[in-house]
Scaffold this motif. Structure first.
Motif, mmCIF file in Angstrom:
data_model
loop_
_atom_site.group_PDB
_atom_site.id
_atom_site.type_symbol
_atom_site.label_atom_id
_atom_site.label_comp_id
_atom_site.label_asym_id
_atom_site.label_seq_id
_atom_site.Cartn_x
_atom_site.Cartn_y
_atom_site.Cartn_z
ATOM 1 N N ASP A 57 -8.635 14.370 -8.241
ATOM 2 C CA ASP A 57 -8.899 14.731 -6.872
ATOM 3 C C ASP A 57 -8.808 16.232 -6.446
ATOM 4 N N GLY A 58 -8.205 16.936 -7.356
ATOM 5 C CA GLY A 58 -7.869 18.161 -7.023
ATOM 6 C C GLY A 58 -6.502 18.475 -6.564
ATOM 7 N N SER A 59 -5.642 17.179 -6.247
ATOM 8 C CA SER A 59 -4.488 17.459 -5.624
ATOM 9 C C SER A 59 -3.710 16.718 -6.946
ATOM 10 N N GLY A 60 -4.235 16.073 -8.077
ATOM 11 C CA GLY A 60 -3.692 15.363 -8.926
ATOM 12 C C GLY A 60 -4.517 14.431 -9.259
ATOM 13 N N TRP A 61 -3.704 13.481 -10.588
ATOM 14 C CA TRP A 61 -4.571 12.349 -10.992
ATOM 15 C C TRP A 61 -4.438 11.127 -10.047
ATOM 16 N N ARG A 62 -5.350 10.465 -9.782
ATOM 17 C CA ARG A 62 -5.110 9.336 -8.505
ATOM 18 C C ARG A 62 -6.189 8.425 -9.332
ATOM 19 N N VAL A 63 -5.704 6.957 -8.776
ATOM 20 C CA VAL A 63 -6.635 5.750 -9.132
ATOM 21 C C VAL A 63 -7.879 5.610 -8.230
ATOM 22 N N ALA A 64 -9.181 5.613 -8.620
ATOM 23 C CA ALA A 64 -9.946 5.480 -7.634
ATOM 24 C C ALA A 64 -10.744 4.057 -7.746
ATOM 25 N N ASP A 65 -10.480 3.303 -8.745
ATOM 26 C CA ASP A 65 -10.930 2.083 -8.863
ATOM 27 C C ASP A 65 -10.157 1.026 -9.936
ATOM 28 N N SER A 66 -10.102 -0.200 -9.711
ATOM 29 C CA SER A 66 -9.605 -1.174 -10.748
ATOM 30 C C SER A 66 -10.552 -2.332 -10.890
ATOM 31 N N ASP A 67 -10.101 -2.968 -12.431
ATOM 32 C CA ASP A 67 -10.975 -4.050 -12.601
ATOM 33 C C ASP A 67 -10.193 -4.865 -13.314
ATOM 34 N N GLU A 68 -10.569 -5.969 -13.586
ATOM 35 C CA GLU A 68 -9.859 -6.832 -14.645
ATOM 36 C C GLU A 68 -10.697 -6.658 -16.013
ATOM 37 N N GLY A 69 -10.102 -6.800 -17.208
ATOM 38 C CA GLY A 69 -10.562 -6.548 -18.430
ATOM 39 C C GLY A 69 -10.150 -7.929 -19.213
ATOM 40 N N LEU A 116 0.829 -1.180 -0.010
ATOM 41 C CA LEU A 116 -0.066 0.133 0.128
ATOM 42 C C LEU A 116 0.963 1.241 -0.054
ATOM 43 N N ALA A 117 2.079 1.211 0.994
ATOM 44 C CA ALA A 117 2.820 2.459 0.742
ATOM 45 C C ALA A 117 3.442 2.598 -0.783
ATOM 46 N N ARG A 118 3.601 1.886 -1.594
ATOM 47 C CA ARG A 118 3.847 2.123 -3.003
ATOM 48 C C ARG A 118 2.776 2.409 -3.608
ATOM 49 N N LEU A 119 1.575 2.046 -3.405
ATOM 50 C CA LEU A 119 0.466 2.516 -4.494
ATOM 51 C C LEU A 119 -0.194 3.798 -3.679
ATOM 52 N N ARG A 120 0.174 4.344 -2.567
ATOM 53 C CA ARG A 120 -0.267 5.801 -1.852
ATOM 54 C C ARG A 120 -0.180 6.796 -3.026
ATOM 55 N N PRO A 121 0.869 7.076 -3.338
ATOM 56 C CA PRO A 121 1.055 8.511 -4.127
ATOM 57 C C PRO A 121 0.131 8.391 -5.331
ATOM 58 N N TRP A 122 -0.464 7.188 -5.961
ATOM 59 C CA TRP A 122 -1.260 7.304 -6.957
ATOM 60 C C TRP A 122 -2.591 6.703 -6.836
ATOM 61 N N THR A 123 -3.028 6.471 -5.630
ATOM 62 C CA THR A 123 -4.179 6.018 -5.078
ATOM 63 C C THR A 123 -5.080 7.110 -4.334
ATOM 64 N N THR A 124 -6.366 7.202 -4.526
ATOM 65 C CA THR A 124 -7.352 8.037 -3.712
ATOM 66 C C THR A 124 -7.434 7.277 -2.208
ATOM 67 N N ASP A 125 -7.589 8.290 -1.295
ATOM 68 C CA ASP A 125 -7.744 7.637 0.055
ATOM 69 C C ASP A 125 -8.740 6.577 0.294
ATOM 70 N N GLU A 126 -9.930 7.052 -0.565
ATOM 71 C CA GLU A 126 -10.976 6.022 -0.486
ATOM 72 C C GLU A 126 -10.681 4.659 -0.866
ATOM 73 N N TYR A 127 -9.870 4.628 -2.018
ATOM 74 C CA TYR A 127 -9.673 3.385 -2.609
ATOM 75 C C TYR A 127 -8.518 2.845 -2.020
ATOM 76 N N LEU A 128 -7.671 3.275 -1.349
ATOM 77 C CA LEU A 128 -6.510 2.600 -0.494
ATOM 78 C C LEU A 128 -7.336 1.748 0.850
ATOM 79 N N GLY A 129 -8.464 2.325 1.130
ATOM 80 C CA GLY A 129 -9.097 1.633 2.293
ATOM 81 C C GLY A 129 -9.508 0.401 1.650
ATOM 82 N N VAL A 130 -10.211 0.358 0.471
ATOM 83 C CA VAL A 130 -10.569 -0.892 0.043
ATOM 84 C C VAL A 130 -9.158 -1.740 -0.118
#
Length: 195
Positions: free
Chosen positions: A183-195, A123-137
């Motif tokens: 999200d106002g502070s930059g572009w962040r991943v808010a969700d992910s899925d498999e395609g 999660l520490a590696r994902l944190r800079p590019w992930t929204t806080d809400e999605y980090l919780g998930v």
């Protein structure tokens, strides 16, 4: 003769509520009388409302449409129709490079989980590019269950809106579909899925 003692008053009340219980016929008769009285009160209340005089200038001819014509059985009388929502979409070439870069960095961090990596390290590696809400998930994900180990191609926008981009990122086992938002502070991943 008036009832003066509490025992006499209680006995009088008890005899009133026990009277219908002396026989089934009395009970049925009491229930019927109570239902008839309730229906009468209900009818009187509703008919009293419908026959109330209207205020001066108020339309008494029944419901009407928004343009003043009388409403028919098939037309709505309460609200006008709602215009369908059509979200703004932009051409795929309008995808911000910062959003694509965030998706690429997130995907690289997502597949980076050598044996023994804890969820907190991942999660520490994902944190800079992930929204806080999605980090919780993502906090409930075991990095050992992530099926991919390398990113195999560049990110590609599949849907672009003013404040969000859907991005496809190929890996060695699956294709990630990422929702990247501003999200106002930059572009962040808010969700992910498999395609």
């Amino acid at each position: 003769m008036p009832i003066r003692s509490p025992r006499g008053r209680a006995a009088a009340y008890r005899s009133l509520w026990q009277w219908p219980l002396h026989s089934p016929l009395r009970l049925v008769g009491t229930v019927v009388v109570v239902l008839v009285l309730a229906a009468g009160v209900s009818w009187a209340a509703t008919s009293g409302r419908s026959s109330a005089p209207s205020a001066p200038g108020q339309n008494t001819s029944g419901p009407s449409t928004s343009d003043g014509r009388p409403a028919t059985a098939g037309s709505p009388s309460v609200l006008p129709p709602v215009v369908p929502l059509n979200p703004t979409t932009l051409p795929l070439t309008a995808a911000p490079q910062a959003a694509l870069a965030a998706a690429s960095s997130w995907a690289s961090a997502w597949v980076d989980h050598p044996a023994g990596t804890t969820t907190e390290q991942w999660l520490a590696r994902l944190r800079p590019w992930t929204t806080d809400e999605y980090l919780g998930v993502l906090g409930s994900v075991d990095p050992g269950n992530v099926p991919a180990s390398t990113v195999t191609g560049p990110p590609e926008a599949t849907r672009v809106s003013p404040a969000s981009v859907q991005v496809k990122v190929p890996t060695d086992t699956i294709t990630l579909i990422l929702l990247v938002v501003d999200d106002g502070s930059g572009w962040r991943v808010a969700d992910s899925d498999e395609g």
